[in-house]
Write an enzyme that holds these catalytic residues in place. Structure first.
Site, PDB file in Angstrom:
ATOM      1  N   THR A 100       6.943  -4.932 -10.577  1.00  0.00           N
ATOM      2  CA  THR A 100       5.701  -5.005 -10.619  1.00  0.00           C
ATOM      3  C   THR A 100       5.029  -4.033  -9.535  1.00  0.00           C
ATOM      4  O   THR A 100       3.585  -3.605  -9.761  1.00  0.00           O
ATOM      5  CB  THR A 100       4.913  -6.267 -10.692  1.00  0.00           C
ATOM      6  OG1 THR A 100       5.301  -6.970  -9.189  1.00  0.00           O
ATOM      7  CG2 THR A 100       5.384  -7.267 -11.575  1.00  0.00           C
TER       8      THR A 100
ATOM      9  N   HIS B 260     -16.072   5.700   4.659  1.00  0.00           N
ATOM     10  CA  HIS B 260     -14.892   5.215   4.453  1.00  0.00           C
ATOM     11  C   HIS B 260     -14.247   5.035   5.759  1.00  0.00           C
ATOM     12  O   HIS B 260     -13.394   3.756   5.634  1.00  0.00           O
ATOM     13  CB  HIS B 260     -14.055   5.792   3.388  1.00  0.00           C
ATOM     14  CG  HIS B 260     -14.901   6.014   2.029  1.00  0.00           C
ATOM     15  ND1 HIS B 260     -15.288   5.253   1.271  1.00  0.00           N
ATOM     16  CD2 HIS B 260     -15.508   7.318   1.626  1.00  0.00           C
ATOM     17  CE1 HIS B 260     -15.895   5.582   0.270  1.00  0.00           C
ATOM     18  NE2 HIS B 260     -15.998   6.963   0.432  1.00  0.00           N
TER      19      HIS B 260
ATOM     20  N   CYS C 184       9.193  -1.808  -7.071  1.00  0.00           N
ATOM     21  CA  CYS C 184       9.765  -2.769  -7.422  1.00  0.00           C
ATOM     22  C   CYS C 184       9.262  -3.182  -9.001  1.00  0.00           C
ATOM     23  O   CYS C 184       8.949  -2.444  -9.749  1.00  0.00           O
ATOM     24  CB  CYS C 184       9.487  -4.122  -6.693  1.00  0.00           C
ATOM     25  SG  CYS C 184       7.738  -4.755  -6.640  1.00  0.00           S
TER      26      CYS C 184
ATOM     27  N   ASP D 200      13.575  -2.044  -4.821  1.00  0.00           N
ATOM     28  CA  ASP D 200      14.525  -3.160  -4.919  1.00  0.00           C
ATOM     29  C   ASP D 200      15.358  -2.932  -6.589  1.00  0.00           C
ATOM     30  O   ASP D 200      15.204  -1.834  -7.030  1.00  0.00           O
ATOM     31  CB  ASP D 200      13.864  -4.720  -5.030  1.00  0.00           C
ATOM     32  CG  ASP D 200      12.989  -4.806  -6.294  1.00  0.00           C
ATOM     33  OD1 ASP D 200      13.039  -4.028  -7.116  1.00  0.00           O
ATOM     34  OD2 ASP D 200      12.696  -6.023  -6.656  1.00  0.00           O
TER      35      ASP D 200
ATOM     36  N   HIS E  40     -10.450   6.933  -0.441  1.00  0.00           N
ATOM     37  CA  HIS E  40     -11.427   5.719   0.190  1.00  0.00           C
ATOM     38  C   HIS E  40     -10.640   4.752   1.231  1.00  0.00           C
ATOM     39  O   HIS E  40     -11.432   4.138   2.124  1.00  0.00           O
ATOM     40  CB  HIS E  40     -11.860   4.983  -0.949  1.00  0.00           C
ATOM     41  CG  HIS E  40     -12.846   5.681  -1.703  1.00  0.00           C
ATOM     42  ND1 HIS E  40     -13.935   5.265  -2.610  1.00  0.00           N
ATOM     43  CD2 HIS E  40     -13.381   6.996  -1.571  1.00  0.00           C
ATOM     44  CE1 HIS E  40     -14.657   5.869  -2.972  1.00  0.00           C
ATOM     45  NE2 HIS E  40     -14.617   7.172  -2.565  1.00  0.00           N
TER      46      HIS E  40
HETATM   47  C1  RB5 Z   1      12.443  -8.835  -9.256  1.00  0.00           C
HETATM   48  O1  RB5 Z   1      12.773  -9.608 -10.366  1.00  0.00           O
HETATM   49  C2  RB5 Z   1      10.674  -8.872  -8.988  1.00  0.00           C
HETATM   50  O2  RB5 Z   1      10.321 -10.053  -8.727  1.00  0.00           O
HETATM   51  C3  RB5 Z   1      10.426  -7.942  -7.959  1.00  0.00           C
HETATM   52  O3  RB5 Z   1      11.098  -6.525  -8.498  1.00  0.00           O
HETATM   53  C4  RB5 Z   1       8.980  -7.779  -8.046  1.00  0.00           C
HETATM   54  O4  RB5 Z   1       8.501  -7.246  -9.196  1.00  0.00           O
HETATM   55  C5  RB5 Z   1       8.374  -8.559  -7.111  1.00  0.00           C
HETATM   56  O5  RB5 Z   1       7.102  -8.741  -6.721  1.00  0.00           O
END
Ligand code: RB5
Length: 146
Positions: free
Chosen positions: A67, A133, A65, A8, A98
């Site tokens: 996180t 596994h 993204c 993203d 695994h």
């Molecule tokens: C975008 O601001 C953020 O929410 C997205 O990149 C991600 O971290 C969502 O899990």
């Protein structure tokens, strides 16, 4: 190996560097977007990548993204997908050994580029161990068949 990659806006800055890194290692990688830093919704790109991996047997995906959490949550809704959110080389290696992960997810706001490439190396270099596994992975896949 053949990869599909998508991000993203919060993972976009790493995308071209990772495409270059994987290509230089002799693997194929297909860019599923986005094409700019404009705000987009990560589920749209997670779905695109997960469906590509599902429809192309033996291929793998990379989703980035902010996180890695949203991408992994969304990708795992697609049947046949085992998307692993990894933070270091150990978790990336274990996700293959695994869990037979077929999509690697991580967060651009969480790890630096050096850790990102070490995660990619570990994911590429580790094979699924099978054995005990395999039965566990089969049980995961049975959840979506119920
Ligand atoms: C975008 O601001 C953020 O929410 C997205 O990149 C991600 O971290 C969502 O899990």
């Amino acid at each position: 190996m053949k990869f599909y990659i998508a991000t993203d806006h919060a993972g976009f800055a790493y995308k071209s560097q990772i495409i270059d890194y994987i290509t230089a290692k002799g693997h194929k990688i297909i860019d599923l977007g986005p094409d700019s830093t404009d705000r987009v919704d990560y589920p749209d790109f997670a779905r695109k990548c997960a469906e590509s991996v599902k429809d192309d047997e033996g291929s793998f995906g990379i989703l980035i993204c902010g996180t890695g959490i949203g991408m992994s949550l969304a990708a795992n809704k697609v049947k046949g997908i085992r998307a692993a959110l990894c933070h270091d080389a150990y978790t990336a290696s274990m996700s293959r050994a695994h869990n037979d992960a077929n999509i690697l997810c991580f967060g651009e706001r969480v790890i630096g580029m050096g850790v990102a490439t070490s995660i990619i190396d570990a994911f590429i270099e580790t094979e699924f161990e099978g054995g005990r596994h395999a039965n566990r992975v089969e049980k995961i896949m049975n959840i979506e068949r119920d």
